[in-house]
Scaffold this motif. Structure first.
Motif, mmCIF file in Angstrom:
data_model
loop_
_atom_site.group_PDB
_atom_site.id
_atom_site.type_symbol
_atom_site.label_atom_id
_atom_site.label_comp_id
_atom_site.label_asym_id
_atom_site.label_seq_id
_atom_site.Cartn_x
_atom_site.Cartn_y
_atom_site.Cartn_z
ATOM 1 N N GLN A 186 8.804 -13.977 -22.443
ATOM 2 C CA GLN A 186 9.803 -13.808 -23.339
ATOM 3 C C GLN A 186 9.610 -13.892 -24.794
ATOM 4 O O GLN A 186 10.877 -13.369 -25.248
ATOM 5 C CB GLN A 186 9.892 -15.875 -22.823
ATOM 6 N N ILE A 219 10.370 -10.253 -25.467
ATOM 7 C CA ILE A 219 11.855 -10.036 -25.344
ATOM 8 C C ILE A 219 12.676 -10.053 -26.641
ATOM 9 O O ILE A 219 13.088 -9.327 -27.120
ATOM 10 C CB ILE A 219 12.457 -10.131 -24.271
ATOM 11 N N LYS A 248 14.267 -7.255 -28.806
ATOM 12 C CA LYS A 248 15.937 -7.554 -29.196
ATOM 13 C C LYS A 248 16.135 -8.046 -31.046
ATOM 14 O O LYS A 248 16.686 -7.445 -31.339
ATOM 15 C CB LYS A 248 16.018 -9.174 -28.646
ATOM 16 N N GLU A 305 10.579 -13.945 -9.662
ATOM 17 C CA GLU A 305 11.108 -14.459 -11.739
ATOM 18 C C GLU A 305 10.616 -13.534 -12.271
ATOM 19 O O GLU A 305 10.841 -12.875 -13.284
ATOM 20 C CB GLU A 305 10.710 -15.936 -12.031
ATOM 21 N N HIS A 330 11.326 -9.900 -12.485
ATOM 22 C CA HIS A 330 12.976 -9.627 -13.419
ATOM 23 C C HIS A 330 13.190 -10.067 -15.047
ATOM 24 O O HIS A 330 14.165 -8.867 -15.217
ATOM 25 C CB HIS A 330 13.678 -10.829 -13.436
ATOM 26 N N LEU A 331 11.406 -10.399 -14.741
ATOM 27 C CA LEU A 331 11.329 -11.164 -16.713
ATOM 28 C C LEU A 331 11.025 -9.620 -17.311
ATOM 29 O O LEU A 331 11.213 -8.591 -18.265
ATOM 30 C CB LEU A 331 10.188 -11.346 -17.063
ATOM 31 N N VAL A 341 11.289 -6.560 -15.972
ATOM 32 C CA VAL A 341 12.509 -5.092 -16.116
ATOM 33 C C VAL A 341 13.574 -5.681 -17.405
ATOM 34 O O VAL A 341 13.390 -4.857 -17.809
ATOM 35 C CB VAL A 341 13.435 -5.533 -14.638
ATOM 36 N N GLU A 342 13.634 -7.189 -17.834
ATOM 37 C CA GLU A 342 14.199 -7.115 -18.989
ATOM 38 C C GLU A 342 13.177 -6.681 -20.172
ATOM 39 O O GLU A 342 13.924 -6.336 -20.661
ATOM 40 C CB GLU A 342 14.505 -8.761 -19.415
ATOM 41 N N LEU A 343 12.076 -6.560 -19.914
ATOM 42 C CA LEU A 343 11.421 -6.062 -21.447
ATOM 43 C C LEU A 343 11.632 -4.636 -21.288
ATOM 44 O O LEU A 343 11.555 -3.711 -22.288
ATOM 45 C CB LEU A 343 9.828 -6.898 -21.173
#
Length: 123
Positions: A78, A81, A85, A114, A117-118, A120-122
């Protein structure tokens, strides 16, 4: 006494690249390094820390496969990520390596949904 940026860089790099250290220590070092990079104001300072990326990615890869460190790993991802950004240029030079590392981890069938998903978001 305030340590210099070069001293902190060396500390982060040495810790990330020391595979004899406990995984927990490397995860905490990754989080600390990312939070420090958030605070850097100039792009030249930020560039100095790009060589930490391979060690960070290795730590995240190792930690993602460890059920003992799931909570800390999610926190590290997190924070990573947030860094992407705020300072997307930080990953620019090593983007292919970062994405390749993340894809290898995401394909691990033992990985929790979970975490997948994190990651993949990264990516």
């Amino acid at each position: 006494m305030v340590p210099s940026i070069d001293d902190l860089h060396s500390l982060f790099l040495d810790t990330l690249n020391d595979d004899t250290l406990d995984l927990h220590v490397r995860i905490v070092d990754t989080i600390a390094a990312i939070r420090f990079i958030h605070c850097l104001s100039s792009s030249n300072e930020t560039k100095k820390f790009q060589d930490l990326l391979p060690g960070m990615m290795r730590t995240l890869t190792d930690a993602s496969c460890s059920s003992d460190e799931a909570y800390r790993t999610e926190g590290a991802v997190q924070v990573f990520i947030e860094l992407t950004k705020k300072k997307s240029q930080f990953l620019r030079r090593k983007l292919v390596n970062v994405v390749d590392s993340l894809l290898v981890v995401v394909e691990d069938e033992k990985l929790k949904e979970e975490m997948r998903h994190l990651l993949v978001e990264l990516a």
